[in-house]
Design an enzyme around this catalytic site. Structure first.
Site, PDB file in Angstrom:
ATOM      1  N   LYS A   1     -73.943 -64.181  46.982  1.00 10.91           N
ATOM      2  CA  LYS A   1     -74.621 -64.701  47.629  1.00 10.91           C
ATOM      3  C   LYS A   1     -76.318 -64.310  46.088  1.00 10.91           C
ATOM      4  O   LYS A   1     -76.815 -65.226  46.576  1.00 10.91           O
ATOM      5  CB  LYS A   1     -75.212 -63.851  48.773  1.00 10.91           C
ATOM      6  CG  LYS A   1     -74.535 -62.937  50.113  1.00 10.91           C
ATOM      7  CD  LYS A   1     -74.926 -61.902  51.169  1.00 10.91           C
ATOM      8  CE  LYS A   1     -75.783 -60.818  50.277  1.00 10.91           C
ATOM      9  NZ  LYS A   1     -75.059 -60.323  50.100  1.00 10.91           N
TER      10      LYS A   1
ATOM     11  N   ARG B   1     -80.049 -56.763  56.818  1.00 12.82           N
ATOM     12  CA  ARG B   1     -78.624 -55.654  56.577  1.00 12.82           C
ATOM     13  C   ARG B   1     -77.695 -55.604  57.919  1.00 12.82           C
ATOM     14  O   ARG B   1     -76.910 -54.671  57.636  1.00 12.82           O
ATOM     15  CB  ARG B   1     -78.652 -54.605  56.305  1.00 12.82           C
ATOM     16  CG  ARG B   1     -77.918 -55.190  54.705  1.00 12.82           C
ATOM     17  CD  ARG B   1     -78.281 -54.377  53.573  1.00 12.82           C
ATOM     18  NE  ARG B   1     -77.262 -54.453  52.437  1.00 12.82           N
ATOM     19  CZ  ARG B   1     -77.917 -55.142  50.982  1.00 12.82           C
ATOM     20  NH1 ARG B   1     -78.407 -55.659  50.976  1.00 12.82           N
ATOM     21  NH2 ARG B   1     -76.869 -54.588  50.020  1.00 12.82           N
TER      22      ARG B   1
ATOM     23  N   ARG C   1     -68.792 -57.397  37.774  1.00 12.45           N
ATOM     24  CA  ARG C   1     -70.520 -57.786  37.197  1.00 12.45           C
ATOM     25  C   ARG C   1     -70.924 -55.853  36.328  1.00 12.45           C
ATOM     26  O   ARG C   1     -71.556 -56.542  35.930  1.00 12.45           O
ATOM     27  CB  ARG C   1     -71.051 -57.428  38.422  1.00 12.45           C
ATOM     28  CG  ARG C   1     -72.377 -57.886  39.164  1.00 12.45           C
ATOM     29  CD  ARG C   1     -73.029 -58.111  40.216  1.00 12.45           C
ATOM     30  NE  ARG C   1     -72.052 -56.869  41.262  1.00 12.45           N
ATOM     31  CZ  ARG C   1     -73.084 -56.449  42.135  1.00 12.45           C
ATOM     32  NH1 ARG C   1     -73.263 -58.105  43.618  1.00 12.45           N
ATOM     33  NH2 ARG C   1     -73.148 -56.448  43.708  1.00 12.45           N
TER      34      ARG C   1
ATOM     35  N   ARG D   1     -72.621 -53.180  37.536  1.00 12.71           N
ATOM     36  CA  ARG D   1     -74.073 -52.632  37.805  1.00 12.71           C
ATOM     37  C   ARG D   1     -74.105 -51.463  37.975  1.00 12.71           C
ATOM     38  O   ARG D   1     -73.033 -51.425  37.768  1.00 12.71           O
ATOM     39  CB  ARG D   1     -74.461 -53.672  39.003  1.00 12.71           C
ATOM     40  CG  ARG D   1     -76.070 -54.140  39.246  1.00 12.71           C
ATOM     41  CD  ARG D   1     -76.036 -55.080  40.253  1.00 12.71           C
ATOM     42  NE  ARG D   1     -75.970 -54.220  41.446  1.00 12.71           N
ATOM     43  CZ  ARG D   1     -76.247 -54.904  42.714  1.00 12.71           C
ATOM     44  NH1 ARG D   1     -76.670 -56.209  43.034  1.00 12.71           N
ATOM     45  NH2 ARG D   1     -76.015 -53.818  43.774  1.00 12.71           N
TER      46      ARG D   1
ATOM     47  N   ARG E   1     -70.467 -48.971  49.934  1.00 15.42           N
ATOM     48  CA  ARG E   1     -71.395 -50.418  50.709  1.00 15.42           C
ATOM     49  C   ARG E   1     -70.614 -51.432  51.452  1.00 15.42           C
ATOM     50  O   ARG E   1     -70.655 -51.757  52.167  1.00 15.42           O
ATOM     51  CB  ARG E   1     -71.783 -50.990  48.906  1.00 15.42           C
ATOM     52  CG  ARG E   1     -73.430 -50.230  48.646  1.00 15.42           C
ATOM     53  CD  ARG E   1     -73.212 -50.692  46.707  1.00 15.42           C
ATOM     54  NE  ARG E   1     -73.211 -51.917  46.929  1.00 15.42           N
ATOM     55  CZ  ARG E   1     -73.482 -52.213  45.872  1.00 15.42           C
ATOM     56  NH1 ARG E   1     -72.279 -51.615  44.862  1.00 15.42           N
ATOM     57  NH2 ARG E   1     -73.394 -54.185  44.932  1.00 15.42           N
TER      58      ARG E   1
HETATM   59  P1  AMP Z   1     -77.585 -56.139  47.349  1.00 14.95           P
HETATM   60  O1  AMP Z   1     -78.462 -55.594  45.712  1.00 14.95           O
HETATM   61  O2  AMP Z   1     -78.347 -56.496  48.103  1.00 14.95           O
HETATM   62  O3  AMP Z   1     -76.579 -55.879  46.397  1.00 14.95           O
HETATM   63  O4  AMP Z   1     -78.328 -54.439  47.253  1.00 14.95           O
HETATM   64  C1  AMP Z   1     -78.069 -53.914  46.630  1.00 14.95           C
HETATM   65  C2  AMP Z   1     -78.648 -52.065  47.066  1.00 14.95           C
HETATM   66  O5  AMP Z   1     -80.004 -51.511  47.357  1.00 14.95           O
HETATM   67  C3  AMP Z   1     -77.666 -51.164  48.443  1.00 14.95           C
HETATM   68  O6  AMP Z   1     -76.922 -51.003  48.234  1.00 14.95           O
HETATM   69  C4  AMP Z   1     -78.830 -50.873  49.696  1.00 14.95           C
HETATM   70  O7  AMP Z   1     -78.867 -49.508  49.123  1.00 14.95           O
HETATM   71  C5  AMP Z   1     -80.322 -51.214  48.898  1.00 14.95           C
HETATM   72  N1  AMP Z   1     -80.809 -52.432  49.639  1.00 14.95           N
HETATM   73  C6  AMP Z   1     -80.511 -53.677  49.912  1.00 14.95           C
HETATM   74  N2  AMP Z   1     -80.703 -54.295  50.857  1.00 14.95           N
HETATM   75  C7  AMP Z   1     -81.292 -53.708  52.071  1.00 14.95           C
HETATM   76  C8  AMP Z   1     -81.837 -53.543  52.938  1.00 14.95           C
HETATM   77  N3  AMP Z   1     -81.788 -55.121  53.719  1.00 14.95           N
HETATM   78  N4  AMP Z   1     -81.865 -52.477  54.103  1.00 14.95           N
HETATM   79  C9  AMP Z   1     -81.523 -51.615  53.136  1.00 14.95           C
HETATM   80  N5  AMP Z   1     -80.845 -51.005  52.131  1.00 14.95           N
HETATM   81  C10 AMP Z   1     -81.058 -52.341  51.504  1.00 14.95           C
END
Ligand code: AMP
Length: 181
Positions: free
Chosen positions: A13, A88, A127, A129, A140
């Protein structure tokens, strides 16, 4: 254009969002990036979010939604945006619906990047991270299945599903075509 990008963690994404943002001329708003920037800057929001992110759990919705609402109120997001990582959960989608209704605008589409779990695990491990270790990845994916996948149903009237196991270029071309661009 106002778009939400959906898909499991590791679906690509973020990569697609960067390209789409440039081609469509709208800002890429990634909640994960916003959290990571806050963690890097040592802000109170970052401190609060860090333990959840490190564990692969969702940051509480009130904190996340406030951050998104503030970001969407900025000038550059007035005429369009690409939301990456928000909503989410169905609860977050309802909050977003409220924010948009209040602003008198609608979502043009919800792009659902469809990828198998084997592919996303490989992509996340590659990746590297901080939150991409095996334990966190498992959590996740579980959060995705239980909390985020129901959004496909929630947005059934505007979902655009893109098979997303090809190259970055192929996936971008399929997305642009599906958006009629
Ligand atoms: P991402 O970069 O989108 O994979 O997000 C990394 C982490 O940030 C996720 O595993 C969550 O811990 C937190 N996070 C990102 N977006 C959200 C959201 N909309 N609601 C809650 N936690 C979020």
């Amino acid at each position: 254009m106002r778009l939400v990008l959906l898909g499991p963690p590791g679906a690509g994404k973020g990569t697609q969002a960067v390209i789409l943002s440039e081609k469509l001329g709208v800002p890429h708003i990634s909640t994960g990036d916003l959290f990571r920037a806050n963690i890097g800057d040592g802000t109170p929001l970052g401190l609060e979010a860090k333990s959840y992110i490190d564990a692969g759990k969702l940051v509480p919705t009130d904190v996340t939604a406030r951050m998104v609402k503030e970001r969407l109120a900025e000038d550059d997001a007035r005429d369009g945006f690409l939301l990456d990582g928000f909503p989410r959960t169905v609860e977050q989608a309802e909050i977003l619906d409220g924010i948009l209704t209040e602003a008198g605008v609608v979502l043009d589409g919800v792009v659902n990047f469809q990828v198998s779990e084997d592919v996303v695990v490989d992509r996340m491990l590659a990746r590297g991270r901080a939150d991409d270790n095996e334990e966190t990845i498992r959590t996740r994916l579980q959060v995705y299945r239980n909390e985020t996948a129901p959004l496909i149903e929630h947005y059934a009237d505007r979902i655009i599903t893109i098979p997303a196991e090809g190259t970055v270029e192929e996936i971008n071309a399929a997305t642009m075509a599906a958006l009629g661009k």
